[in-house]
Design an enzyme around this catalytic site. Sequence first.
Site, PDB file in Angstrom:
ATOM      1  N   GLU A 159      -2.958  -1.897   5.005  1.00 43.12           N
ATOM      2  CA  GLU A 159      -3.248  -1.125   3.792  1.00 43.12           C
ATOM      3  C   GLU A 159      -4.500  -1.578   3.046  1.00 43.12           C
ATOM      4  O   GLU A 159      -4.428  -2.166   1.972  1.00 43.12           O
ATOM      5  CB  GLU A 159      -2.050  -1.153   2.837  1.00 43.12           C
ATOM      6  CG  GLU A 159      -0.821  -0.491   3.413  1.00 43.12           C
ATOM      7  CD  GLU A 159       0.223  -0.140   2.347  1.00 43.12           C
ATOM      8  OE1 GLU A 159       0.023  -0.464   1.166  1.00 43.12           O
ATOM      9  OE2 GLU A 159       1.229   0.473   2.714  1.00 43.12           O
ATOM     10  N   GLU A 214       5.136   1.580   8.447  1.00 42.59           N
ATOM     11  CA  GLU A 214       6.034   1.377   7.305  1.00 42.59           C
ATOM     12  C   GLU A 214       6.499   2.722   6.785  1.00 42.59           C
ATOM     13  O   GLU A 214       5.727   3.689   6.748  1.00 42.59           O
ATOM     14  CB  GLU A 214       5.330   0.672   6.131  1.00 42.59           C
ATOM     15  CG  GLU A 214       5.187  -0.815   6.290  1.00 42.59           C
ATOM     16  CD  GLU A 214       4.467  -1.461   5.112  1.00 42.59           C
ATOM     17  OE1 GLU A 214       4.601  -0.988   3.966  1.00 42.59           O
ATOM     18  OE2 GLU A 214       3.751  -2.451   5.362  1.00 42.59           O
TER      19      GLU A 214
HETATM   20  C1  PNW Z   1       3.213  -1.422   0.840  1.00 48.71           C
HETATM   21  N1  PNW Z   1       1.206   1.681  -4.615  1.00 48.71           N
HETATM   22  O1  PNW Z   1       2.730  -1.677  -0.445  1.00 48.71           O
HETATM   23  C2  PNW Z   1       3.054  -2.749   1.556  1.00 48.71           C
HETATM   24  O2  PNW Z   1       2.497  -2.689   2.833  1.00 48.71           O
HETATM   25  C3  PNW Z   1       4.290  -3.609   1.517  1.00 48.71           C
HETATM   26  O3  PNW Z   1       3.893  -4.939   1.484  1.00 48.71           O
HETATM   27  C4  PNW Z   1       5.150  -3.225   0.330  1.00 48.71           C
HETATM   28  O4  PNW Z   1       6.224  -4.079   0.124  1.00 48.71           O
HETATM   29  C5  PNW Z   1       5.619  -1.792   0.560  1.00 48.71           C
HETATM   30  O5  PNW Z   1       4.502  -0.913   0.739  1.00 48.71           O
HETATM   31  C6  PNW Z   1       6.491  -1.230  -0.553  1.00 48.71           C
HETATM   32  O6  PNW Z   1       5.793  -1.219  -1.749  1.00 48.71           O
HETATM   33  C7  PNW Z   1       2.391  -0.790  -1.436  1.00 48.71           C
HETATM   34  O7  PNW Z   1       1.196   1.258  -5.765  1.00 48.71           O
HETATM   35  C8  PNW Z   1       2.384  -1.263  -2.730  1.00 48.71           C
HETATM   36  O8  PNW Z   1       0.875   2.875  -4.385  1.00 48.71           O
HETATM   37  C9  PNW Z   1       1.990  -0.453  -3.778  1.00 48.71           C
HETATM   38  C10 PNW Z   1       1.611   0.851  -3.533  1.00 48.71           C
HETATM   39  C11 PNW Z   1       1.610   1.331  -2.234  1.00 48.71           C
HETATM   40  C12 PNW Z   1       2.002   0.508  -1.191  1.00 48.71           C
END
Ligand code: PNW
Length: 522
Positions: A239, A428
């Site tokens: 990401e 994911e």
């Molecule tokens: C992803 N947002 O994170 C990550 O790859 C993981 O580490 C995380 O635990 C998972 O999704 C769930 O959150 C994100 O704010 C964190 O849009 C924040 C965002 C998107 C993805």
Amino acid sequence: MKATCQTKTYNMKYLKTVDNFEKIENQPKSNRRDFVKSSGLAVLGLSAAPFHFSSFDIKTEADKKVELALSQKNNPEFPKGFLWGTATASYQVEGAVNEDGRGKTIWDTFCYIPGKILNNDTGDVACGFYHKYKEDIQLIKSLNAKSFRFSIAWSRIFPDGTGTPNQKGLDFYNRMVDELLANGIEPFATLYHWDLPQTLQDKYKGWQSKETSKAFADYAGYVAEKLSDRVKNFFTLNEIWTFIQLGYGDGVFAPGLQLPPAELYQARHNAVLAHGLAVQAIRAHGKAGTKVGVAENIKVAVPYIETPEHIKAAEIATREFNAGYMTVIMEGKYTDAFLKKAGADAPKFTAEELKIISSPVDFCGINIYNPESYVKASSNEEGYEKFPFSKSHPTSTSKWELLAPETLYWGAKHVQKLWNPKEIYITENGYSGADELTPDNHIYDTDRIMFLKGYLSQLQRATVEGVPVKGYFYWSLVDNFEWASGYSIRFGLYYMDHKSLVRIPKLSADYFKAIAHNNSVL
Ligand code: PNW
């Protein structure tokens, strides 16, 4: 900049958690097997009330009946050999931050700045995976999962990001990979899931410098050389959008910077460059047949009506939404609209760099939770128009996670249409819920089951249409350290008691187990 403003709104929401869910009470007890003794629930003080747990490998008469019913069911299957798995990341689960020579990371630092993480939680202990990995591999196995996506902590291998490798750090991943393979589980390793060695932040300002991109490639090549005899699939960076935007743009993730647009564009460019350099390093040092790709949370446009004109508009929009990430990686150029929007703030790059960034990959890994927006066709210059989300659009307890099951279908479909990769993995997809232990010690996460039924039906729809999706990794195996939200947000199929580190299967673990067993949505 418009996009940044929108992101900021999301981030504020992202930090809020939902805590006013009604308690699930007086749920009927099932007549399933008592799980207390074998799960160590006594540690939790739960021995008074029995915990009931169904499992296909503990064969009661009732379970045998379920198995028989499943074998007679004729639901459409996912393609043969489809890989079911779960995903985790080093800082979110490992803990053991000071053990065996691990170097400090930007998240170790960030967590100790008061107020940055909800309740000032840290990943110091997390799920204790560093020591409990064998136990967790049994949990993966009991889900009928045949694959596991984990990340390698760069600073366990190179404590300062570069220099002399730390054998003890590598040995941990050697042990873990061997244990996975001994249990028939295919390892998928991510090389960067946000835990940048602190030294690289201090020395080079982290992703603001190409020195970090080069250091990443050296580390990636080293790991590929050491592990690719057993690990056949690598993801470079996880990401890029998230760790650059939230870490260097909005300041809500480590290292907590709020850079002006030009510097932010450059950091983003340095990260995609790191991906390309790492692909080349893995090809140079990995065993023949080692596969590599990125794991990006692509921004998906969903056509609000599925007619050819709106579908085309959604495709155009998806290409533009991802212009600085997946699009440049797959096409080797920044789109005209991207460069026009960036104007004087556009990143500085060379033609040679674009070639490196677009080094051929074996697959696209896509993390998909929510759509970027619903869109429609338009006669404007862009060719599409975005709709705002309704205030009542449903979300999970993560307020940024606007729910739309068809995002999984359209995400995979657009990737195939736009870039035609040989393989696609859903690296994911997951749901955070207000999971609670009921008085009779169950976690009835019916909402997560609803989520899985909806999203996976849409994924199946894509595979039926020939989109080459090879596997699905549910985020996450177990509740873990959810970045700025600390331990308040739960994504796991297993519930974790954060004090005792005891893992308890949620109802959705049973559900996942059935799906993986049958290779179809049930
Ligand atoms: C992803 N947002 O994170 C990550 O790859 C993981 O580490 C995380 O635990 C998972 O999704 C769930 O959150 C994100 O704010 C964190 O849009 C924040 C965002 C998107 C993805």
